[in-house]
Motif scaffolding. Structure first.
Motif, PDB file in Angstrom:
ATOM      1  N   LYS A 126     -46.322 -66.154 -60.231  1.00  0.00           N
ATOM      2  CA  LYS A 126     -45.484 -66.387 -61.242  1.00  0.00           C
ATOM      3  C   LYS A 126     -44.080 -66.592 -60.991  1.00  0.00           C
ATOM      4  CE  LYS A 126     -43.624 -64.147 -65.744  1.00  0.00           C
ATOM      5  NZ  LYS A 126     -43.360 -63.082 -66.435  1.00  0.00           N
ATOM      6  N   ASP A 127     -43.385 -66.036 -60.126  1.00  0.00           N
ATOM      7  CA  ASP A 127     -41.884 -66.085 -59.587  1.00  0.00           C
ATOM      8  C   ASP A 127     -41.688 -67.261 -58.327  1.00  0.00           C
ATOM      9  OD1 ASP A 127     -41.194 -64.219 -61.426  1.00  0.00           O
ATOM     10  OD2 ASP A 127     -41.726 -62.742 -59.931  1.00  0.00           O
ATOM     11  N   PHE A 128     -42.893 -67.153 -57.349  1.00  0.00           N
ATOM     12  CA  PHE A 128     -42.448 -68.079 -56.052  1.00  0.00           C
ATOM     13  C   PHE A 128     -43.697 -69.239 -56.069  1.00  0.00           C
ATOM     14  CE2 PHE A 128     -41.177 -63.526 -55.296  1.00  0.00           C
ATOM     15  CZ  PHE A 128     -39.897 -64.112 -55.190  1.00  0.00           C
ATOM     16  N   GLY A 129     -44.436 -69.142 -57.096  1.00  0.00           N
ATOM     17  CA  GLY A 129     -45.704 -70.131 -56.911  1.00  0.00           C
ATOM     18  C   GLY A 129     -45.173 -71.671 -57.316  1.00  0.00           C
ATOM     19  N   ILE A 130     -45.861 -72.552 -56.345  1.00  0.00           N
ATOM     20  CA  ILE A 130     -45.476 -74.034 -56.557  1.00  0.00           C
ATOM     21  C   ILE A 130     -45.890 -74.410 -57.982  1.00  0.00           C
ATOM     22  CG2 ILE A 130     -47.689 -75.035 -55.326  1.00  0.00           C
ATOM     23  CD1 ILE A 130     -45.831 -77.067 -54.302  1.00  0.00           C
ATOM     24  N   LEU A 131     -46.685 -73.933 -58.346  1.00  0.00           N
ATOM     25  CA  LEU A 131     -47.330 -74.632 -59.771  1.00  0.00           C
ATOM     26  C   LEU A 131     -46.257 -74.297 -60.844  1.00  0.00           C
ATOM     27  CD1 LEU A 131     -49.657 -76.035 -61.325  1.00  0.00           C
ATOM     28  CD2 LEU A 131     -50.810 -73.865 -61.346  1.00  0.00           C
ATOM     29  N   ASN A 132     -45.898 -72.979 -61.030  1.00  0.00           N
ATOM     30  CA  ASN A 132     -44.829 -72.742 -61.847  1.00  0.00           C
ATOM     31  C   ASN A 132     -43.702 -73.573 -61.496  1.00  0.00           C
ATOM     32  OD1 ASN A 132     -46.308 -71.012 -63.825  1.00  0.00           O
ATOM     33  ND2 ASN A 132     -45.436 -69.018 -62.853  1.00  0.00           N
ATOM     34  N   TYR A 133     -43.175 -73.894 -60.319  1.00  0.00           N
ATOM     35  CA  TYR A 133     -42.092 -74.711 -59.973  1.00  0.00           C
ATOM     36  C   TYR A 133     -42.179 -76.153 -60.418  1.00  0.00           C
ATOM     37  CZ  TYR A 133     -38.929 -77.466 -56.982  1.00  0.00           C
ATOM     38  OH  TYR A 133     -37.955 -78.492 -56.559  1.00  0.00           O
ATOM     39  N   LEU A 134     -43.502 -76.601 -60.244  1.00  0.00           N
ATOM     40  CA  LEU A 134     -43.569 -77.854 -60.587  1.00  0.00           C
ATOM     41  C   LEU A 134     -43.516 -78.216 -62.208  1.00  0.00           C
ATOM     42  CD1 LEU A 134     -46.347 -79.116 -58.276  1.00  0.00           C
ATOM     43  CD2 LEU A 134     -44.021 -79.937 -58.201  1.00  0.00           C
ATOM     44  N   MET A 146     -51.884 -64.850 -63.069  1.00  0.00           N
ATOM     45  CA  MET A 146     -52.768 -63.727 -62.747  1.00  0.00           C
ATOM     46  C   MET A 146     -52.522 -62.327 -63.473  1.00  0.00           C
ATOM     47  SD  MET A 146     -53.064 -64.472 -58.417  1.00  0.00           S
ATOM     48  CE  MET A 146     -51.210 -64.475 -58.274  1.00  0.00           C
ATOM     49  N   GLN A 147     -51.510 -62.498 -64.298  1.00  0.00           N
ATOM     50  CA  GLN A 147     -51.076 -61.187 -64.932  1.00  0.00           C
ATOM     51  C   GLN A 147     -51.309 -61.228 -66.440  1.00  0.00           C
ATOM     52  OE1 GLN A 147     -48.742 -62.837 -62.879  1.00  0.00           O
ATOM     53  NE2 GLN A 147     -49.365 -61.357 -60.974  1.00  0.00           N
ATOM     54  N   SER A 148     -51.785 -62.442 -66.860  1.00  0.00           N
ATOM     55  CA  SER A 148     -52.076 -62.531 -68.353  1.00  0.00           C
ATOM     56  C   SER A 148     -53.512 -62.509 -68.579  1.00  0.00           C
ATOM     57  CB  SER A 148     -51.450 -63.711 -69.102  1.00  0.00           C
ATOM     58  OG  SER A 148     -52.077 -64.088 -70.075  1.00  0.00           O
ATOM     59  N   PRO A 149     -54.144 -61.758 -69.541  1.00  0.00           N
ATOM     60  CA  PRO A 149     -55.434 -61.804 -69.729  1.00  0.00           C
ATOM     61  C   PRO A 149     -55.916 -63.082 -70.042  1.00  0.00           C
ATOM     62  CG  PRO A 149     -54.465 -60.453 -71.300  1.00  0.00           C
ATOM     63  CD  PRO A 149     -53.327 -60.696 -70.374  1.00  0.00           C
ATOM     64  N   HIS A 150     -55.095 -63.811 -70.770  1.00  0.00           N
ATOM     65  CA  HIS A 150     -55.623 -65.321 -71.349  1.00  0.00           C
ATOM     66  C   HIS A 150     -55.501 -66.391 -70.196  1.00  0.00           C
ATOM     67  CE1 HIS A 150     -55.486 -63.277 -75.099  1.00  0.00           C
ATOM     68  NE2 HIS A 150     -54.302 -63.087 -74.989  1.00  0.00           N
ATOM     69  N   VAL A 154     -57.653 -69.613 -66.954  1.00  0.00           N
ATOM     70  CA  VAL A 154     -57.191 -70.791 -66.495  1.00  0.00           C
ATOM     71  C   VAL A 154     -57.060 -70.850 -64.959  1.00  0.00           C
ATOM     72  CG1 VAL A 154     -55.487 -72.719 -67.047  1.00  0.00           C
ATOM     73  CG2 VAL A 154     -56.211 -71.345 -68.905  1.00  0.00           C
ATOM     74  N   ALA A 155     -56.498 -69.802 -64.413  1.00  0.00           N
ATOM     75  CA  ALA A 155     -56.349 -69.874 -63.209  1.00  0.00           C
ATOM     76  C   ALA A 155     -57.641 -69.980 -62.323  1.00  0.00           C
ATOM     77  CB  ALA A 155     -55.550 -68.736 -62.732  1.00  0.00           C
ATOM     78  N   VAL A 156     -58.615 -69.181 -62.624  1.00  0.00           N
ATOM     79  CA  VAL A 156     -59.948 -69.279 -62.027  1.00  0.00           C
ATOM     80  C   VAL A 156     -60.532 -70.547 -62.402  1.00  0.00           C
ATOM     81  CG1 VAL A 156     -62.150 -68.397 -62.153  1.00  0.00           C
ATOM     82  CG2 VAL A 156     -60.393 -66.694 -62.318  1.00  0.00           C
ATOM     83  N   ALA A 157     -60.480 -71.221 -63.438  1.00  0.00           N
ATOM     84  CA  ALA A 157     -61.006 -72.372 -63.519  1.00  0.00           C
ATOM     85  C   ALA A 157     -60.309 -73.651 -62.605  1.00  0.00           C
ATOM     86  CB  ALA A 157     -60.854 -72.751 -65.071  1.00  0.00           C
ATOM     87  N   ILE A 158     -59.007 -73.505 -62.521  1.00  0.00           N
ATOM     88  CA  ILE A 158     -58.536 -74.447 -61.738  1.00  0.00           C
ATOM     89  C   ILE A 158     -58.868 -74.154 -60.371  1.00  0.00           C
ATOM     90  CG2 ILE A 158     -56.098 -75.076 -60.640  1.00  0.00           C
ATOM     91  CD1 ILE A 158     -54.812 -74.337 -63.356  1.00  0.00           C
ATOM     92  N   GLY A 237     -56.306 -55.441 -65.556  1.00  0.00           N
ATOM     93  CA  GLY A 237     -57.211 -54.373 -65.805  1.00  0.00           C
ATOM     94  C   GLY A 237     -58.821 -54.836 -65.574  1.00  0.00           C
ATOM     95  N   ASP A 238     -59.621 -54.931 -66.656  1.00  0.00           N
ATOM     96  CA  ASP A 238     -60.995 -55.289 -66.479  1.00  0.00           C
ATOM     97  C   ASP A 238     -60.881 -57.053 -67.124  1.00  0.00           C
ATOM     98  OD1 ASP A 238     -62.072 -53.631 -64.951  1.00  0.00           O
ATOM     99  OD2 ASP A 238     -62.561 -52.492 -66.702  1.00  0.00           O
ATOM    100  N   ALA A 239     -59.891 -57.637 -67.316  1.00  0.00           N
ATOM    101  CA  ALA A 239     -59.843 -58.780 -68.181  1.00  0.00           C
ATOM    102  C   ALA A 239     -60.715 -59.950 -67.514  1.00  0.00           C
ATOM    103  CB  ALA A 239     -58.549 -59.143 -68.390  1.00  0.00           C
ATOM    104  N   SER A 240     -60.846 -60.010 -66.353  1.00  0.00           N
ATOM    105  CA  SER A 240     -61.304 -61.254 -65.494  1.00  0.00           C
ATOM    106  C   SER A 240     -62.628 -60.450 -64.697  1.00  0.00           C
ATOM    107  CB  SER A 240     -60.307 -61.959 -64.802  1.00  0.00           C
ATOM    108  OG  SER A 240     -59.974 -61.062 -63.781  1.00  0.00           O
ATOM    109  N   ARG A 241     -62.848 -59.513 -64.792  1.00  0.00           N
ATOM    110  CA  ARG A 241     -64.175 -58.669 -64.037  1.00  0.00           C
ATOM    111  C   ARG A 241     -65.396 -59.267 -64.620  1.00  0.00           C
ATOM    112  NH1 ARG A 241     -63.059 -54.646 -60.913  1.00  0.00           N
ATOM    113  NH2 ARG A 241     -61.443 -54.325 -62.000  1.00  0.00           N
ATOM    114  N   SER A 242     -66.146 -59.915 -63.362  1.00  0.00           N
ATOM    115  CA  SER A 242     -67.347 -60.171 -63.968  1.00  0.00           C
ATOM    116  C   SER A 242     -68.611 -59.409 -63.782  1.00  0.00           C
ATOM    117  CB  SER A 242     -67.905 -61.805 -63.083  1.00  0.00           C
ATOM    118  OG  SER A 242     -67.795 -61.042 -61.588  1.00  0.00           O
TER     119      SER A 242
END
Length: 291
Positions: A126-134, A146-150, A154-158, A237-242
């Motif tokens: 979130k703070d140092f990533g190039i994706l957020n920079y762009l 990686m911190q938002s349950p929503h 999208v991050a996993v899909a990318i 939490g368990d938001a992205s746990r398969s």
């Protein structure tokens, strides 16, 4: 020596491999699902207790819900975008460019998942990533990938697109290149435009490949483990746990091998039912006639 004996001798290594590494583990899993087993002490027969626990395990159904989200996101993404990329690469361009594009799209599949996942964690920072920079260059506020349950899906899909789209792309490309050019030439002589040739020739002739990609991609999405484990660790939490991650946790962190075996069988039965359903409806739209 009869042909039957010779045939069995040739099949023996494959059959032995199947029995040792597939058949035996399946039988062991079926047995352990009726036991309480923690690896250290002998397995204790408990009957249907694990199955009863399965239906009352709220965390399991949460992970099944997460897995369903992965299936709904990743299956169409790989099936559709892989086809579009293959169509683009299969155009009338030079062989050198085709080799280059094939290498670009398939190379990530060969890269070690754990190694590239470390790089993607920095990309999604979130703070140092190039994706957020762009994105910030376009006025977009930093996203907690990686911190938002929503946003975590999208991050996993990318990451999944970058890492695994090469599989679907390569299958489609091989399928496209196996379609006889004479069919397109005949359709062009008859006055068919590109759209008509695509829906009348390309899709019907490519339908077996599309079916294969759909089946394998759906099974892969249902068994997803690497992407959420390496990128998000199942969080927040368990938001992205398969389901596969939950099975891994129950087996190797909680050492409940018996219950983990029951969970594995439940996932196997679901995949089996879905795959049988896919095959049952494939006769209505898959065309295997090449004449």
């Amino acid at each position: 020596m009869s042909n039957t004996v010779v045939g069995l001798l040739f099949l023996a290594p494959a059959l032995l491999f199947f029995v040792l590494f597939i058949g035996e583990p399946v039988v062991a899993t079926l047995y352990l699902s009726f036991t309480k087993y923690n690896v250290i002490t002998p397995a204790k027969w408990i009957g249907f207790d694990n199955i009863k626990h399965l239906f009352s395990d709220d965390r399991l159904w949460l992970t099944y819900g997460n897995t369903l989200k992965y299936v709904l996101i990743l299956t169409p993404m790989h099936a559709i975008l892989g086809l579009l990329i293959a169509l683009a690469v299969n155009r009338n361009i030079g062989k050198g460019w085709k080799y280059l594009y094939r290498t670009i799209f398939y190379f990530p599949v060969l890269a070690t998942s754990a190694a590239v996942a470390v790089a993607w964690q920095f990309i999604f920072s979130k703070d140092f990533g190039i994706l957020n920079y762009l994105l910030g260059k376009f006025g977009v506020s930093p996203i907690a990938w990686m911190q938002s349950p929503h946003w975590v899906y999208v991050a996993v899909a990318i990451y999944s697109f970058w890492k695994f789209i090469g599989n679907a792309f390569l299958y489609y490309l091989i399928g496209l290149q196996s379609i006889p050019a004479a069919l397109y030439e005949a359709a062009e002589i008859d006055g068919a435009n590109k759209t008509q040739r695509f829906f009348s020739i390309t899709l019907p002739m490519l339908s077996p490949t599309i079916f294969f990609v759909l089946v394998t991609t759906l099974i892969g999405a249902t068994q997803i483990f690497d992407e959420p484990y390496l990128i998000t660790s199942g969080g927040p939490g368990d938001a992205s746990r398969s389901v596969n991650m939950y099975i891994y946790e129950v087996a190797f962190q909680h050492h409940e091998m018996g219950y983990a075996s029951t969970l594995s069988l439940s996932l196997f039965l679901i995949i089996l039912c879905v795959t049988v359903f896919q095959f049952s409806i494939s006769k209505k739209w898959v065309n295997y006639d090449r004449d």
